[in-house]
Write a protein that holds these residues in place. Structure first.
Motif: not given
Length: 332
Positions: A10-27
């Motif tokens: 699941e993708v639980h990030i959104k544009p309002t999270d700019v500035g936060k540290r994130v971990s993402v997986r993509c194709l």
């Protein structure tokens, strides 16, 4: 709008999270059978027109198409170091700056403009710790003008990879055409193990000032001028080390600035023909012992990304990376 993918991812990030540290997986190869994934961890510095920009710890920016996301979440700031001294980015930024004081400086809000006739980027760049007190474009125009008056290129020093660092400002500079140059890292460690190194410190001479021989070994400038004396001699309590050699220049040199609990090591240079003989360790140990005598307990140093020999030397002494820093140059 929050995006929810199918299955267990699941993708639980959104544009309002700019500035936060994130971990993402993509194709990594969208549309190709056998789903290949790429994982990225860093600060989300923008999300516009279907593209995410993530700045990694080392300052590299990664562009990711929103359509390739299969998972993502906000993650806590990088965990505190488990060895060596605890320190915030801002504390270290101020301590390291005091070890390379410029000839001339001027505040711009919480930013500090620094000039030393071009001797070292650290003393000839903006230290942006906070708000410049102006809209960003106006602040950058003032910076360019200030350095142009001194016939110097405009540089801003940006840090990445720790809590409170400046990934967002770096991304804004890149969008405006500023170019990232000369990346390095600030490493920290306990001071006592450096002083306890099994090294021949009897050969090391310590002094409050340097001589012409020390400068010959340093070789980080053309013709030395008053700005060199000003910058190298700066700092709350500064020591110079040298190991006598057969020629006009010492076999090894070093510089240490003691500032409260911190001892900063820099300008550790060894004659190429005499390397791997423990001279660098001897210089470090002698300077560390003097710093311990003055009440310091923690150590820092700066290592350029491509200096593998220095990384091996300092890693063996117990140092480890705290954050990276980069100099952004204004476009012509």
């Amino acid at each position: 709008m929050e995006i929810i993918g199918g299955g267990l991812l699941e993708v639980h990030i959104k544009p309002t999270d700019v500035g936060k540290r994130v971990s993402v997986r993509c194709l990594s190869d969208a549309g190709i059978p056998g789903e290949k994934f790429t994982d990225t961890v860093g600060v989300l510095t923008s999300w516009t027109e279907g593209v995410l920009l993530i700045t990694r710890r080392g300052g590299e920016s990664v562009r990711i198409a929103e359509s390739t996301l299969v998972a993502g979440k906000v993650v806590p700031a990088a965990p505190a170091r488990r060895r060596g001294p605890a320190a915030s980015f801002e504390e270290l930024a101020r301590v390291t700056a005091r070890a390379w004081e410029p000839v001339e400086s001027e505040p711009l809000g919480d930013w500090r403009l620094r000039s030393a006739a071009g001797f070292t980027r650290r003393a000839n760049s903006v230290l942006p710790l906070g708000d410049p007190g102006l809209p960003l474009d106006e602040a950058l125009a003032y910076v360019r003008g200030w350095y142009a008056e001194r016939e110097l290129p405009a540089y801003i020093q940006i840090a990445t990879g720790a809590e409170g660092t400046q990934e967002l400002l770096g991304a804004e500079l890149a969008r405006r055409g500023w170019v990232r140059e000369v990346s390095a890292q600030v490493w920290t460690g306990a001071l006592a193990p450096v002083g306890d190194l099994d090294a021949d410190t009897d050969r090391v001479r310590l002094a409050r000032s340097y001589d012409e021989g020390w400068l010959r070994r340093y070789q980080r400038f053309g013709t030395p001028g008053p700005q060199v004396t000003k910058v190298l001699g700066s700092g709350p309590s500064t020591w110079f080390a040298s190991v006598p050699g057969a020629g006009e220049a010492p076999a090894a040199i070093g510089r240490c600035v003691v500032d409260g609990r911190w001892a900063g090591f820099m300008a550790v240079e060894v004659d190429p023909e005499q390397r791997r003989q423990g001279l660098g360790s001897a210089v470090m140990a002698a300077l560390a012992r003097r710093a311990l005598d003055e009440g310091a307990s923690a150590a820092w140093l700066q290592v350029e990304d491509d200096n593998d020999a220095a990384r091996a030397l300092y890693g063996g002494m117990g140092f480890a990376a705290h954050h990276s820093y980069h100099h952004y140059r204004a476009a012509e």
